[in-house]
Write a protein that holds these residues in place. Sequence first.
Motif, short mmCIF file in Angstrom:
data_model
loop_
_atom_site.label_atom_id
_atom_site.label_comp_id
_atom_site.label_asym_id
_atom_site.label_seq_id
_atom_site.Cartn_x
_atom_site.Cartn_y
_atom_site.Cartn_z
N GLY A 1 31.25 29.09 45.89
CA GLY A 1 30.54 27.93 45.96
C GLY A 1 31.60 26.68 45.91
O GLY A 1 32.30 26.62 46.98
N ASN A 2 31.60 25.91 44.84
CA ASN A 2 32.34 24.89 45.06
C ASN A 2 33.58 24.97 44.10
O ASN A 2 34.21 23.95 43.77
CB ASN A 2 31.74 23.67 44.39
CG ASN A 2 30.67 23.07 45.55
OD1 ASN A 2 30.46 23.34 46.56
ND2 ASN A 2 29.65 22.09 44.92
N THR A 3 33.90 26.28 43.62
CA THR A 3 34.90 26.63 42.98
C THR A 3 35.91 27.55 43.37
O THR A 3 35.62 28.38 43.98
CB THR A 3 34.27 27.27 41.25
OG1 THR A 3 33.48 26.31 40.91
CG2 THR A 3 35.42 27.55 40.46
N LEU A 4 37.25 27.05 43.48
CA LEU A 4 38.32 28.08 43.86
C LEU A 4 38.81 28.59 42.47
O LEU A 4 39.19 28.08 41.54
CB LEU A 4 39.37 27.13 44.61
CG LEU A 4 40.65 27.68 45.06
CD1 LEU A 4 40.17 28.73 46.25
CD2 LEU A 4 41.67 26.94 45.37
N ARG A 5 38.84 30.00 42.75
CA ARG A 5 39.41 30.84 41.78
C ARG A 5 40.73 31.73 42.13
O ARG A 5 41.06 31.83 43.44
CB ARG A 5 38.53 32.19 41.33
CG ARG A 5 37.32 31.43 40.52
CD ARG A 5 36.10 32.24 40.51
NE ARG A 5 34.83 31.79 39.72
CZ ARG A 5 34.96 31.78 38.35
NH1 ARG A 5 35.83 32.34 37.56
NH2 ARG A 5 33.95 31.50 38.02
N GLU A 6 41.56 32.15 41.25
CA GLU A 6 42.49 32.95 41.65
C GLU A 6 42.24 34.66 41.93
O GLU A 6 41.32 35.08 41.35
CB GLU A 6 43.48 33.47 40.49
CG GLU A 6 44.49 32.24 40.01
CD GLU A 6 45.19 32.73 38.90
OE1 GLU A 6 45.09 33.46 38.30
OE2 GLU A 6 45.93 31.66 38.47
N GLU A 7 42.49 34.99 43.28
CA GLU A 7 42.17 36.57 43.66
C GLU A 7 40.97 36.84 44.07
O GLU A 7 40.69 37.17 44.95
CB GLU A 7 43.10 37.18 42.80
CG GLU A 7 44.58 37.20 42.96
CD GLU A 7 45.37 38.16 42.10
OE1 GLU A 7 44.80 39.35 41.87
OE2 GLU A 7 46.58 38.04 41.81
N ASP A 8 40.05 36.88 42.76
CA ASP A 8 38.59 37.30 43.14
C ASP A 8 37.76 36.70 42.08
O ASP A 8 38.14 35.88 41.42
CB ASP A 8 38.66 39.06 42.79
CG ASP A 8 39.22 39.40 41.31
OD1 ASP A 8 39.33 38.34 40.47
OD2 ASP A 8 39.70 40.44 41.26
N GLN A 9 36.47 36.96 42.02
CA GLN A 9 35.40 36.35 41.34
C GLN A 9 35.67 36.44 39.93
O GLN A 9 35.11 35.59 39.31
CB GLN A 9 33.87 37.10 41.63
CG GLN A 9 33.76 38.18 41.16
CD GLN A 9 34.04 39.10 42.40
OE1 GLN A 9 35.05 39.23 43.21
NE2 GLN A 9 33.11 40.44 42.47
N TRP A 10 36.80 37.15 39.21
CA TRP A 10 36.89 37.26 37.91
C TRP A 10 38.10 36.42 37.58
O TRP A 10 38.55 36.28 36.57
CB TRP A 10 37.18 38.69 37.38
CG TRP A 10 35.72 39.17 37.51
CD1 TRP A 10 34.86 39.18 36.83
CD2 TRP A 10 35.40 40.40 38.38
NE1 TRP A 10 33.45 40.01 37.33
CE2 TRP A 10 34.12 40.65 38.29
CE3 TRP A 10 36.20 40.95 39.48
CZ2 TRP A 10 33.24 41.56 39.22
CZ3 TRP A 10 35.52 41.97 40.31
CH2 TRP A 10 34.29 42.09 39.89
N GLY A 11 38.79 35.87 38.62
CA GLY A 11 39.93 35.03 38.20
C GLY A 11 39.72 33.68 37.60
O GLY A 11 38.59 33.19 37.54
N GLU A 12 40.93 33.14 37.26
CA GLU A 12 40.77 32.20 36.44
C GLU A 12 40.47 30.91 37.42
O GLU A 12 40.69 30.88 38.53
CB GLU A 12 42.03 31.64 35.94
CG GLU A 12 42.42 30.39 35.26
CD GLU A 12 43.69 29.97 34.85
OE1 GLU A 12 43.98 28.87 34.29
OE2 GLU A 12 44.55 30.92 34.76
N LYS A 13 39.81 29.89 36.82
CA LYS A 13 39.13 28.97 37.61
C LYS A 13 40.38 27.73 38.00
O LYS A 13 41.00 27.49 36.93
CB LYS A 13 38.33 27.92 37.08
CG LYS A 13 36.68 28.77 37.10
CD LYS A 13 35.57 27.80 36.50
CE LYS A 13 34.24 28.45 36.49
NZ LYS A 13 33.42 27.60 35.78
N LEU A 14 40.65 27.32 39.25
CA LEU A 14 41.93 26.54 39.60
C LEU A 14 41.25 25.17 39.83
O LEU A 14 41.69 24.28 39.35
CB LEU A 14 42.55 27.10 40.73
CG LEU A 14 43.06 28.59 40.70
CD1 LEU A 14 43.73 29.02 41.90
CD2 LEU A 14 44.00 28.38 39.55
#
Length: 143
Positions: free
Chosen positions: A37-50
């Motif tokens: 959606g509007n969130t960029l995360r590390e590597e996959d859907q369980w990654g830390e929110k960046l």
Amino acid sequence: MKKATIFLLLVLTIHAVSAQAIRARNQWGEKLFYVDGNTLREEDQWGEKLLYFDGRTVRDRDQWGEKLIYIDGSVVREQDQWGDKILYFDGYTIRANDQWGEKLFYLDGRTLRANDQWGEKLLYFETIPDRWLLAVMAIILMK
């Protein structure tokens, strides 16, 4: 029952379309980031929110985070609408500062290339990326 099943399939399809991985170089490259959606995360859907995008502003981690960049049409600025110009979107080309700035990146379909359409492949997006995502990836690659 039939309406509930159709609704569930619709919701799952919309969620699947809004989520994508960003890979190095091509579709077989290493997963670097994940957009949900509007969130960029590390590597996959369980990654830390960046990062989080709230419509015009990219913020650190979530909607209450520090303002990092502001997108005003074709211009990308630091922090808010009065910040210094960082990037300019000129069609498929991303330039430094303004429309006369140096060519930095080129969006070739779902591939982000260095300089122009013949440049080295840098990133691959599973779907065509939004401007905020291109701006963030360009800034990351510039560093």
